[in-house]
Design a protein around this motif. Structure first.
Motif, PDB file in Angstrom:
ATOM      1  N   GLN A 117     -72.392  77.134  10.033  1.00 62.18           N
ATOM      2  CA  GLN A 117     -72.908  78.456   9.373  1.00 62.18           C
ATOM      3  C   GLN A 117     -73.958  79.040  10.446  1.00 62.18           C
ATOM      4  OE1 GLN A 117     -71.945  80.448   6.612  1.00 62.18           O
ATOM      5  NE2 GLN A 117     -73.693  81.599   7.571  1.00 62.18           N
ATOM      6  N   SER A 120     -77.952  83.991   9.231  1.00 60.16           N
ATOM      7  CA  SER A 120     -78.216  84.993   9.983  1.00 60.16           C
ATOM      8  C   SER A 120     -78.802  84.627  11.398  1.00 60.16           C
ATOM      9  CB  SER A 120     -79.224  85.985   9.331  1.00 60.16           C
ATOM     10  OG  SER A 120     -80.401  85.373   8.711  1.00 60.16           O
ATOM     11  N   SER A 251     -73.620  79.615   0.837  1.00 63.94           N
ATOM     12  CA  SER A 251     -73.484  80.849   0.207  1.00 63.94           C
ATOM     13  C   SER A 251     -72.019  81.048  -0.468  1.00 63.94           C
ATOM     14  CB  SER A 251     -73.891  81.990   0.761  1.00 63.94           C
ATOM     15  OG  SER A 251     -72.961  81.957   1.943  1.00 63.94           O
ATOM     16  N   ALA A 253     -69.199  82.916   0.786  1.00 65.15           N
ATOM     17  CA  ALA A 253     -68.146  82.998   1.794  1.00 65.15           C
ATOM     18  C   ALA A 253     -68.950  83.333   3.081  1.00 65.15           C
ATOM     19  CB  ALA A 253     -67.093  83.756   1.388  1.00 65.15           C
ATOM     20  N   GLU A 255     -67.893  85.397   6.959  1.00 63.32           N
ATOM     21  CA  GLU A 255     -66.889  86.203   7.770  1.00 63.32           C
ATOM     22  C   GLU A 255     -66.927  86.011   9.130  1.00 63.32           C
ATOM     23  OE1 GLU A 255     -69.959  87.413   6.697  1.00 63.32           O
ATOM     24  OE2 GLU A 255     -70.651  88.929   7.920  1.00 63.32           O
ATOM     25  N   VAL A 285     -63.738  88.240  -2.992  1.00 61.14           N
ATOM     26  CA  VAL A 285     -64.197  87.648  -2.048  1.00 61.14           C
ATOM     27  C   VAL A 285     -63.479  87.891  -0.624  1.00 61.14           C
ATOM     28  CG1 VAL A 285     -65.292  85.442  -1.176  1.00 61.14           C
ATOM     29  CG2 VAL A 285     -65.445  85.976  -3.505  1.00 61.14           C
ATOM     30  N   HIS A 288     -63.781  91.133   0.838  1.00 62.83           N
ATOM     31  CA  HIS A 288     -64.947  91.408   1.241  1.00 62.83           C
ATOM     32  C   HIS A 288     -65.261  90.777   2.684  1.00 62.83           C
ATOM     33  CE1 HIS A 288     -69.738  91.428   0.932  1.00 62.83           C
ATOM     34  NE2 HIS A 288     -69.475  90.435   1.912  1.00 62.83           N
ATOM     35  N   GLU A 311     -73.108  94.658   4.830  1.00 65.19           N
ATOM     36  CA  GLU A 311     -73.028  94.191   3.288  1.00 65.19           C
ATOM     37  C   GLU A 311     -72.645  95.222   2.269  1.00 65.19           C
ATOM     38  OE1 GLU A 311     -72.251  91.125   3.092  1.00 65.19           O
ATOM     39  OE2 GLU A 311     -73.177  90.328   4.895  1.00 65.19           O
ATOM     40  N   GLU A 318     -64.618  95.479  -1.134  1.00 64.77           N
ATOM     41  CA  GLU A 318     -64.215  94.358  -2.297  1.00 64.77           C
ATOM     42  C   GLU A 318     -63.353  95.211  -3.326  1.00 64.77           C
ATOM     43  OE1 GLU A 318     -67.286  92.325  -4.263  1.00 64.77           O
ATOM     44  OE2 GLU A 318     -68.325  92.048  -2.377  1.00 64.77           O
ATOM     45  N   PHE A 369     -81.376  89.408   2.057  1.00 65.40           N
ATOM     46  CA  PHE A 369     -79.973  89.477   1.319  1.00 65.40           C
ATOM     47  C   PHE A 369     -80.060  89.383   0.131  1.00 65.40           C
ATOM     48  CE2 PHE A 369     -79.140  87.890   5.679  1.00 65.40           C
ATOM     49  CZ  PHE A 369     -77.838  88.242   6.022  1.00 65.40           C
ATOM     50  N   TYR A 375     -76.401  94.505  -1.326  1.00 75.78           N
ATOM     51  CA  TYR A 375     -75.124  94.464  -1.466  1.00 75.78           C
ATOM     52  C   TYR A 375     -74.676  95.842  -2.543  1.00 75.78           C
ATOM     53  CZ  TYR A 375     -74.373  89.927   0.857  1.00 75.78           C
ATOM     54  OH  TYR A 375     -74.494  88.923   1.882  1.00 75.78           O
ATOM     55  N   LYS A 769     -80.592  81.148   2.490  1.00 82.46           N
ATOM     56  CA  LYS A 769     -81.145  82.452   1.707  1.00 82.46           C
ATOM     57  C   LYS A 769     -81.064  82.310   0.220  1.00 82.46           C
ATOM     58  CE  LYS A 769     -76.399  84.590   1.502  1.00 82.46           C
ATOM     59  NZ  LYS A 769     -75.843  84.808   0.217  1.00 82.46           N
TER      60      LYS A 769
HETATM   61  N1  BES Z   1     -72.221  87.405   5.251  1.00 76.60           N
HETATM   62  C1  BES Z   1     -72.164  86.992   4.046  1.00 76.60           C
HETATM   63  C2  BES Z   1     -72.636  85.897   3.833  1.00 76.60           C
HETATM   64  C3  BES Z   1     -73.982  85.115   4.439  1.00 76.60           C
HETATM   65  C4  BES Z   1     -75.362  86.014   4.532  1.00 76.60           C
HETATM   66  C5  BES Z   1     -74.201  83.728   4.710  1.00 76.60           C
HETATM   67  C6  BES Z   1     -76.222  85.654   4.825  1.00 76.60           C
HETATM   68  C7  BES Z   1     -75.757  83.577   5.300  1.00 76.60           C
HETATM   69  C8  BES Z   1     -76.561  84.416   5.361  1.00 76.60           C
HETATM   70  C9  BES Z   1     -70.951  87.198   3.435  1.00 76.60           C
HETATM   71  O1  BES Z   1     -70.114  88.205   3.744  1.00 76.60           O
HETATM   72  C10 BES Z   1     -71.179  87.511   1.918  1.00 76.60           C
HETATM   73  O2  BES Z   1     -71.741  88.557   1.600  1.00 76.60           O
HETATM   74  N2  BES Z   1     -71.027  86.472   1.030  1.00 76.60           N
HETATM   75  C11 BES Z   1     -71.378  86.800  -0.358  1.00 76.60           C
HETATM   76  C12 BES Z   1     -69.922  86.712  -1.127  1.00 76.60           C
HETATM   77  C13 BES Z   1     -69.478  88.142  -1.427  1.00 76.60           C
HETATM   78  C14 BES Z   1     -68.261  88.094  -1.913  1.00 76.60           C
HETATM   79  C15 BES Z   1     -70.341  89.076  -2.048  1.00 76.60           C
HETATM   80  C16 BES Z   1     -72.214  85.651  -0.682  1.00 76.60           C
HETATM   81  O3  BES Z   1     -72.069  84.476   0.075  1.00 76.60           O
HETATM   82  O4  BES Z   1     -72.790  85.547  -1.700  1.00 76.60           O
END
Ligand code: BES
Ligand code: ZN
Length: 835
Positions: A117, A120, A251, A253, A255, A285, A288, A311, A318, A369, A375, A769
């Motif tokens: 992972q 960031s 978290s 997921a 990408e 998800v 996304h 984001e 989504e 985040f 988001y 995060k």
């Molecule tokens: N890029 C993020 C995940 C992330 C962000 C991991 C910052 C570590 C640090 C991913 O695309 C994301 O936004 N995941 C969301 C789920 C999504 C469906 C809203 C999450 O993990 O909450």
């Protein structure tokens, strides 16, 4: 902090990780060879965190290095093209970032797999690199291990076996950012298909999961790729798309390009039993993360201040993609209910970050985040813009953006330019105010002497500094004579419309409306007459909740407004009714007699639908009814309806957990726990099931149910488990903590736990995060002046931590605002409930 990219620009990384001692010695070895351009006269510097550097050469010459503050500095000032080789090793830890192990049990055996992972800023924990999004390079990855399945961003080119282990080599990636590199290695089962374009789509999970549970995600992922290929008009950029469910995941997921990773609940669904919400969640998800394969991966923000480019856009997608694939899910109504509600709540607290926020250190980047802002609010703003320019121009602009900037980096203005060109509208002029200003406006609409006055002001809940901010507000009025955009503080319209007036009638702009009494009465009448759409009814009620929170209408009017929803049968509207009831709970939290009144209202509102829906699915019923049933039964159980409680208890007793209707499962478990005469017995039974099951979905339902117990001893027992990561995985700690805080009977003990275990929390979650979730949720759920004083005392010294300071400052205002509101409105709200 200066950026390393300005002095060294990597072009290519050759990385080999050796996982063979991961299990036995918790050790991973690596070699990285980096080609790049050294531009400055100072020594070369790379990011490297917790890496043991063993040997380094620059242009084949051995070179000394030193490490300070996670920066590896080379004793070399050669300019121009350089090739750096570094041998290093790292210790495997459970922190769920960098390279980390995931644990699971299969056929009675404890097993593990290895995953990464990097977003960031955790790529630097896996290899020395310029760990900045702008430092794009190609990656040739290879892995030496004995694991049966080894995955990375690209397909395998070769696997060579020797007595040493298997060396798996992957195709070279396109130019991409370090935070998107990834691998997974372990024993994994696979389900596979192809998208129409021929791209290979795979879903992976541990062998402990049922094979069936991979299929829903597989079909969905393939369909979503087809959809984006068509919608963006630019093909999915890689030869394959893997989706892996990991047993430990911080978290929801991630990408990683070509190798998306998920927590199990976000990808796996047993097709026979999965609830409607679970399937919707998985679909969104996947959409996304797949949208990031273009937006974020193919084209990437230059720096984290533009994180919203990733984001906010993915949040919009989504809903856009799932709406196209499942029109019956009415995803735009869900968008309003999920993202709209979250954004409007958070964005009304003073001190909130704007969508686009300057950041420099990793701690600040983590705090960026904020789901409700970067988001939800950002996604909502993009939706506002999309409707303003129209879908055709939106798609044309995006296509140009992907084509012009592929494999490189952008800022918000690059996107606005493409969209402006495609639409002929000045997109930046509208959007830049919205993304750079925190907060949002309330528009006062009032009639006076046949004239309509519209006036905007920043909307706040809780204490705040005065504000003179203005926004260009797309009004979205149902009456064409109103201006398209309200730019000034105030505007009048004469003669005023004499019928129903609705602003923001598609709920596509980020503002709320405070109607005067006459206009409000017309809307309530329209609701009773069945003239408003479900989305409009939900929006109206949600805005009343906010206005009550902000003190612009009395909370007692919220109670009165609910009366207009006696006959409501729409599921999306019911989501907001449930929110309204839950928002009123703060007034009765400390007063059992008053609480009875709220419980009574809840039962009264839900009764009709309860009679219509009952406990069992009707053959052929719409999915929205299955979802609504869960909300209605929750209201009935909250109302302490004796028959509902007894049915829930019977269902629990007579049905194996895995066979309970998944839509109703958390409610049934909760009621069985709360009303059991043997709390210790039932909690033990459920905790055993929690540990025994391989289904993360069932685990989360059990957690939600058990945490509602009112028994002090059982609460103490559960709180004692929070630090026991053998039972409660650290990925789930925050969920448990929040569920226990939400429970009035567990709140005080959970709050005490958080403070007494703060050093454990820091150790486990710092640099994650989710770190700031603790101050954030505590503020949302605490309820008394005493707790506010404790909150201040405990968190004020922690303000020096950059990843916490905003959450703490906003937490104090959030809690203070709520307590002021309770003082002000409690008596009248209870009186209205008593009517
Ligand atoms: N890029 C993020 C995940 C992330 C962000 C991991 C910052 C570590 C640090 C991913 O695309 C994301 O936004 N995941 C969301 C789920 C999504 C469906 C809203 C999450 O993990 O909450
Ligand atoms: Zn994302």
């Amino acid at each position: 902090m200066d950026r390393l990219f300005s002095q060294f620009q990597p072009e290519h990384y050759d990385i080999q990780w050796d996982l063979r001692q991961a299990k036995s010695n918790r050790l991973i070895r690596g070699t990285a060879t980096i080609r790049g351009q050294h531009l400055a006269a100072e020594p070369i510097r790379l990011h490297a965190k917790d890496l043991q550097i063993e040997e380094t050469t620059v242009n084949s010459q051995a070179v000394k290095t030193s490490t300070d503050n996670d920066i590896l500095t080379f004793d070399n000032t050669d300019n121009g093209p350089v090739q750096i080789t570094i041998k290093f090793s790292l210790a495997l830890t459970d922190a769920m970032h960098g390279i980390y192990p995931c644990y699971y049990e299969h056929q009675g055996q404890k097993r593990e797999l290895y995953a990464t992972q990097f977003e960031s800023h955790h790529a630097r924990e896996a290899f020395p690199c310029v760990d900045e999004p702008e430092a794009k390079a190609t990656f040739a990855i290879s892995i030496l291990s004995n694991e049966p399945v080894v995955l990375s961003n690209m397909p395998v080119v070769s696997q060579r076996e020797s007595s040493e282990g298997t060396l798996t080599t992957f195709e070279q990636t396109p130019r991409m950012s370090t935070y998107l590199a990834a691998f997974v290695a372990g024993d994994l089962q696979r389900a596979t298909t192809a998208a129409k374009s021929g791209v290979e789509v795979n879903v992976y999970a541990t062998p402990a999961q049922s094979a069936d549970s991979l299929n829903w995600a597989l079909q969905h992922a393939a369909q979503t790729i087809d959809f984006f290929n068509e919608y963006f008009g630019v093909p999915y950029p890689l030869p394959k798309s893997d989706h892996v469910a990991l047993p430990d995941f911080s978290s929801g997921a991630m990408e990683n390009w070509g190798l998306v990773t998920y927590r199990e609940t976000a990808l796996l669904a047993d097709p026979a039993t999965a609830s409607v919400s679970t399937r919707q969640y998985i679909a969104t998800v996947i959409a996304h993360e797949l949208s990031h394969q273009w937006f974020g991966n193919l084209v990437t923000m230059k720096w984290w201040n533009n994180l919203w480019l990733n984001e906010s856009f993915a949040t919009l997608m989504e809903y856009l993609a799932t709406n196209a694939l499942h029109p019956d899910w009415r995803q735009w109504d869900e968008f309003a209910n999920n993202e709209g509600v979250a954004a409007l709540r958070r964005d009304s607290i003073d001190g909130v970050q704007p969508v686009q926020t300057d950041v420099s250190s990793p701690a600040e980047i983590s705090a960026l985040f904020d789901g409700a802002i970067v988001y939800a609010k950002g996604g909502r703003l993009l939706r506002m813009m999309q409707l303003w320019i129209g879908d055709e121009a939106f798609r044309a602009g995006l296509k140009q953006y992907f084509t012009r900037f592929k494999y490189s980096n952008t800022t918000g203005d690059d996107l606005w330019d493409c969209l402006s060109q495609a639409s002929g509208k000045d997109v930046g002029a509208l959007m830049n105010t919205w993304i750079s200003q925190p907060g949002y406006p309330v528009v006062y609409a009032s009639l006076d002497n046949g004239e309509l006055t519209l006036r905007q002001e920043q909307f706040f809940t809780g204490p705040h500094q005065p504000s003179d901010r203005l926004w260009p507000i797309p009004l979205g009025a149902n009456d064409q004579r109103l201006p398209e955009i309200l730019k000034e503080r105030e505007q009048c319209l004469s003669p005023a419309p004499d019928g129903l007036l609705l602003l923001n009638h598609q709920n596509a702009s980020h503002f709320i409306t405070c109607y005067d009494d006459t206009l409000r009465a017309r809307i309530l009448q329209a609701i009773t007459d069945g003239i408003l759409t479900p989305a409009q009814r939900a929006q109206y009620l949600n805005e009343q909740i906010l206005l009550a929170r902000g003190g612009l209408v009395a909370s007692s009017t919220l109670v009165e407004a609910l009366a207009a929803f006696q006959n409501e049968s729409d599921q999306t509207v019911w989501e907001i009714i449930a929110l309204a009831i839950s928002d009123l709970k703060k007034f009765v939290d400390q007063d059992e007699a008053a609480e009875k009144l709220l419980r009574r209202l809840s039962g009264k509102l839900a009764r009709r639908q309860f009679e219509r829906l009952g406990w069992n699915k009707h053959p052929g019923e719409p999915e929205s009814d299955s979802k609504l049933r869960a909300a209605i039964i929750d209201c009935m159980l909250y109302s302490e309806d004796a028959a509902a409680i007894s049915t829930a208890r019977q269902l629990y007793q007579n049905t194996p957990l895995a066979e309970l209707s998944a839509d109703l499962r958390p409610s049934i478990i909760g009621a069985a726990v709360r009303y059991s005469d043997q709390p210790a017995g039932i909690v033990s039974q459920l905790l055993e099931a929690y540990q025994a099951t391989q289904s993360a979905d069932l685990r989360s339902d059990i957690a939600a149910g058990v945490a509602t117990t009112r028994d002090a001893e059982q609460l103490a027992r559960l709180i004692g488990l929070l630090t026991n990561t053998d039972i409660i995985r650290s990925q789930d700690t925050v969920h448990w903590f929040v569920d226990l805080l939400r429970n009035r009977y567990g709140r005080e003990a959970a709050w005490r736990w958080m403070r007494s275990q703060w050093s454990w929390i820091e150790q486990t979650f710092a640099s994650d995060k989710s770190h700031d979730y603790f101050p954030r949720y505590a503020a949302m759920l605490l309820m008394t002046r005493q707790q506010l004083a404790e909150y201040r005392e405990f968190f004020t010294p922690l303000r020096r931590d950059q990843s916490l300071v905003r959450a703490i400052d906003m937490g104090i205002l959030d809690l203070e605002g709520k307590l002021d509101l309770i003082d002000r409105d409690k008596a009248a709200a209870i009186a209205a409930l008593a009517k």
